[in-house]
Design a protein around this motif. Structure first.
Motif, PDB file in Angstrom:
ATOM      1  N   UNK A 127       0.887  -1.157   0.000  1.00 37.82           N
ATOM      2  CA  UNK A 127       0.000   0.000   0.000  1.00 37.82           C
ATOM      3  C   UNK A 127       0.931   1.214   0.000  1.00 37.82           C
ATOM      4  N   UNK A 128       1.701   1.355  -1.074  1.00 36.49           N
ATOM      5  CA  UNK A 128       2.966   2.101  -0.978  1.00 36.49           C
ATOM      6  C   UNK A 128       2.822   3.525  -0.437  1.00 36.49           C
ATOM      7  N   UNK A 129       3.524   3.714   0.681  1.00 40.08           N
ATOM      8  CA  UNK A 129       3.585   5.042   1.311  1.00 40.08           C
ATOM      9  C   UNK A 129       5.039   5.392   1.627  1.00 40.08           C
ATOM     10  N   UNK A 130       5.949   4.966   0.766  1.00 39.07           N
ATOM     11  CA  UNK A 130       7.359   5.290   1.036  1.00 39.07           C
ATOM     12  C   UNK A 130       7.618   6.793   0.929  1.00 39.07           C
ATOM     13  N   UNK A 131       6.943   7.447  -0.029  1.00 40.49           N
ATOM     14  CA  UNK A 131       7.157   8.899  -0.144  1.00 40.49           C
ATOM     15  C   UNK A 131       5.819   9.619   0.012  1.00 40.49           C
ATOM     16  N   UNK A 132       5.923  10.942   0.130  1.00 31.69           N
ATOM     17  CA  UNK A 132       4.715  11.724   0.428  1.00 31.69           C
ATOM     18  C   UNK A 132       3.759  11.845  -0.755  1.00 31.69           C
ATOM     19  N   UNK A 133       4.058  11.200  -1.861  1.00 33.05           N
ATOM     20  CA  UNK A 133       3.021  11.085  -2.896  1.00 33.05           C
ATOM     21  C   UNK A 133       1.927  10.139  -2.431  1.00 33.05           C
ATOM     22  N   UNK A 134       2.303   9.233  -1.533  1.00 35.28           N
ATOM     23  CA  UNK A 134       1.352   8.290  -0.933  1.00 35.28           C
ATOM     24  C   UNK A 134       0.418   7.688  -1.993  1.00 35.28           C
ATOM     25  N   UNK A 135       0.999   7.014  -2.966  1.00 28.31           N
ATOM     26  CA  UNK A 135       0.193   6.446  -4.056  1.00 28.31           C
ATOM     27  C   UNK A 135      -0.745   5.346  -3.558  1.00 28.31           C
ATOM     28  N   UNK A 136      -0.355   4.667  -2.483  1.00 30.22           N
ATOM     29  CA  UNK A 136      -1.156   3.586  -1.893  1.00 30.22           C
ATOM     30  C   UNK A 136      -1.486   2.500  -2.908  1.00 30.22           C
ATOM     31  N   UNK A 137      -0.538   2.208  -3.794  1.00 29.20           N
ATOM     32  CA  UNK A 137      -0.709   1.100  -4.741  1.00 29.20           C
ATOM     33  C   UNK A 137      -0.072  -0.153  -4.157  1.00 29.20           C
ATOM     34  N   UNK A 138      -0.554  -1.299  -4.607  1.00 27.72           N
ATOM     35  CA  UNK A 138       0.008  -2.566  -4.121  1.00 27.72           C
ATOM     36  C   UNK A 138       1.118  -3.007  -5.081  1.00 27.72           C
ATOM     37  N   UNK A 139       2.329  -2.623  -4.758  1.00 30.45           N
ATOM     38  CA  UNK A 139       3.465  -2.934  -5.647  1.00 30.45           C
ATOM     39  C   UNK A 139       3.782  -4.430  -5.623  1.00 30.45           C
ATOM     40  N   UNK A 140       3.399  -5.124  -4.557  1.00 27.90           N
ATOM     41  CA  UNK A 140       3.629  -6.580  -4.488  1.00 27.90           C
ATOM     42  C   UNK A 140       2.773  -7.283  -5.531  1.00 27.90           C
ATOM     43  N   UNK A 141       1.592  -6.734  -5.810  1.00 29.07           N
ATOM     44  CA  UNK A 141       0.688  -7.356  -6.789  1.00 29.07           C
ATOM     45  C   UNK A 141       0.824  -6.752  -8.177  1.00 29.07           C
ATOM     46  N   UNK A 142       1.878  -5.974  -8.401  1.00 33.69           N
ATOM     47  CA  UNK A 142       2.143  -5.471  -9.745  1.00 33.69           C
ATOM     48  C   UNK A 142       1.617  -4.079 -10.031  1.00 33.69           C
ATOM     49  N   UNK A 143       0.929  -3.470  -9.077  1.00 35.20           N
ATOM     50  CA  UNK A 143       0.474  -2.097  -9.334  1.00 35.20           C
ATOM     51  C   UNK A 143       1.663  -1.147  -9.272  1.00 35.20           C
ATOM     52  N   UNK A 144       1.554  -0.036  -9.997  1.00 32.25           N
ATOM     53  CA  UNK A 144       2.641   0.933 -10.003  1.00 32.25           C
ATOM     54  C   UNK A 144       2.115   2.319  -9.659  1.00 32.25           C
ATOM     55  N   UNK A 145       2.891   3.044  -8.885  1.00 26.76           N
ATOM     56  CA  UNK A 145       2.532   4.414  -8.540  1.00 26.76           C
ATOM     57  C   UNK A 145       3.288   5.397  -9.411  1.00 26.76           C
ATOM     58  N   UNK A 146       3.403   6.618  -8.943  1.00 29.27           N
ATOM     59  CA  UNK A 146       4.012   7.679  -9.753  1.00 29.27           C
ATOM     60  C   UNK A 146       5.419   7.326 -10.218  1.00 29.27           C
ATOM     61  N   UNK A 147       6.214   6.718  -9.346  1.00 26.99           N
ATOM     62  CA  UNK A 147       7.620   6.437  -9.704  1.00 26.99           C
ATOM     63  C   UNK A 147       7.746   5.305 -10.718  1.00 26.99           C
ATOM     64  N   UNK A 148       6.690   4.531 -10.890  1.00 25.04           N
ATOM     65  CA  UNK A 148       6.647   3.386 -11.816  1.00 25.04           C
ATOM     66  C   UNK A 148       7.613   2.257 -11.443  1.00 25.04           C
ATOM     67  N   UNK A 149       8.177   2.321 -10.245  1.00 31.24           N
ATOM     68  CA  UNK A 149       9.082   1.251  -9.828  1.00 31.24           C
ATOM     69  C   UNK A 149       8.248   0.094  -9.276  1.00 31.24           C
TER      70      UNK A 149
END
Ligand code: SF4
Length: 370
Positions: free
Chosen positions: A103-125
């Motif tokens: 539920x990615x909240x590493x940075x203050x963009x707080x994309x809250x995407x599930x990177x474990x399940x393949x979703x990507x946030x702003x950084x696309x990593x």
């Protein structure tokens, strides 16, 4: 260690008494008189179950943080008697970081995407981390070279003047990691760090792009690294409070960018909201709660002396006085600066002089690292 290619100022900077005082623990790690934080963290037992709720894990981490800070006061000889334990302060931090990744909240963009399940946030990593290079860097600040620098692909910012646009963002149009990037996991990243340490690096320097989207991999690699070497966070520092809490005890040295002296300029040129509020919150924390060994990197931008450079220096002297500032003149009009006439040129020597004179007037230490 080979000093064959060292710049003269990497030796002379250490003759400055203020540098010796402000970076005393870093110096002691280089001289093998003190242990890097991460080595000590591996000896601190933490009580947790991998299935515990995130809330429970964070509570345990915060409780152990006090214990860890007390360990840092113990003599080296005593610390060496302590053994690595399986469930330790780093394995707990890694577990929490992996949960944040869902539920990615590493940075203050707080994309809250599930990177474990393949979703990507702003950084696309994605869930995995990618690096574009790792080498002994001789162009970093005097006291840091040779620096074992590891460049990660991707960034959470969108600076129109990015000097590293090829690895930070220009690949994003294709929405996939560039072919020059190499995938790393915690173990292979640790292998790279160990090889840099063997070659004579004074520190392991995580940079990019930005290292923030890769916090889980970097913390995980600390489980596999073994050299007594400074861990250095070189970043735009747009971390969330939660992410910084995981890193703050594990990093020995901090190398934050401090670009803008207000929120508006950051939004205009980097597409970032609340930049100044987030940066000052995080810088205050690493100064007061972390190692406090910090070099602020301030890139002087054309036409941004009064709105950015001077307010930043005012903040440093008032709130984080133990920091040393690198006043950088390397700004170049690259990437998309032609969209903004006022920053589409190099800073003039008059502008650089004005910033340096202002830093002198405030009594800021900058010359040994600029
Ligand atoms: S690290 Fe990437 S995915 Fe996570 S919050 Fe920041 S920009 Fe979004």
């Amino acid at each position: 260690m080979s000093f064959r290619f060292l710049r003269p100022d990497s030796v002379s900077a250490w003759h400055n008494e203020e540098i010796q005082t402000r970076f005393s623990r870093y110096r002691d790690i280089i001289d093998d008189k003190e242990m890097a934080r991460y080595l000590i963290a591996k000896t601190l037992h933490c009580e947790y179950d991998p299935d515990d709720s995130l809330q429970k894990l964070v509570k345990e981490f915060q409780l152990k943080a006090n214990e860890f800070e007390n360990l840092l006061k113990i003599e080296r000889e005593q610390l060496e008697q302590r053994e690595k334990v399986e469930k330790n302060f780093i394995s707990l931090a890694e577990l929490i970081a992996k949960k944040y990744l869902e539920n990615c909240i590493f940075c203050e963009r707080r994309c809250e995407v599930n990177r474990v399940e393949g979703e990507k946030g702003f950084c696309l990593i994605p869930q995995d981390s990618y690096i574009t290079s790792a080498f002994l860097h001789h162009g970093e600040e005097s006291v840091l070279v040779p620096s074992g620098t590891i460049f990660f692909q991707g960034c959470n910012f969108a600076c129109v003047f990015c000097q590293n646009f090829d690895i930070s963002q220009s690949w994003k149009g294709k929405r996939e990691i560039s072919s020059i990037a190499q995938q790393v996991d915690p173990k292979s990243l640790a292998g790279l760090a160990e090889r840099l340490a063997d070659k004579g690096a004074l520190n392991i320097n995580y940079v990019g792009g930005d290292p923030i989207p890769n916090i889980h991999t970097i913390i995980g690699s600390l489980q596999h690294q073994t050299s007594n070497i400074t861990q250095l966070w070189n970043s735009n520092f747009y971390l969330t409070d939660e992410a910084l809490t995981l890193l703050i005890h594990l990093m020995d040295f901090w190398l934050p960018d401090f670009k803008y002296g207000n929120n508006d300029c950051a939004e205009k040129y980097s597409g970032i909201e609340r930049y100044y509020d987030v940066l000052t919150r995080n810088l205050k924390r690493i100064h007061d709660e972390g190692s406090g060994e910090i070099i602020i990197r301030h890139l002087v931008m054309p036409n941004h002396i009064d709105c950015c450079s001077k307010p930043i220096l005012d903040y440093v002297v008032e709130e984080i006085p133990n920091s040393v500032v690198n006043i950088m003149g390397q700004y170049r009009p690259v990437y998309h600066t032609n969209r903004f006439e006022e920053i589409n040129r190099h800073p003039t020597s008059k502008e650089m002089k004005e910033v340096k004179n202002y830093a002198n007037k405030l009594g800021i230490l900058w010359k040994p690292v600029s």
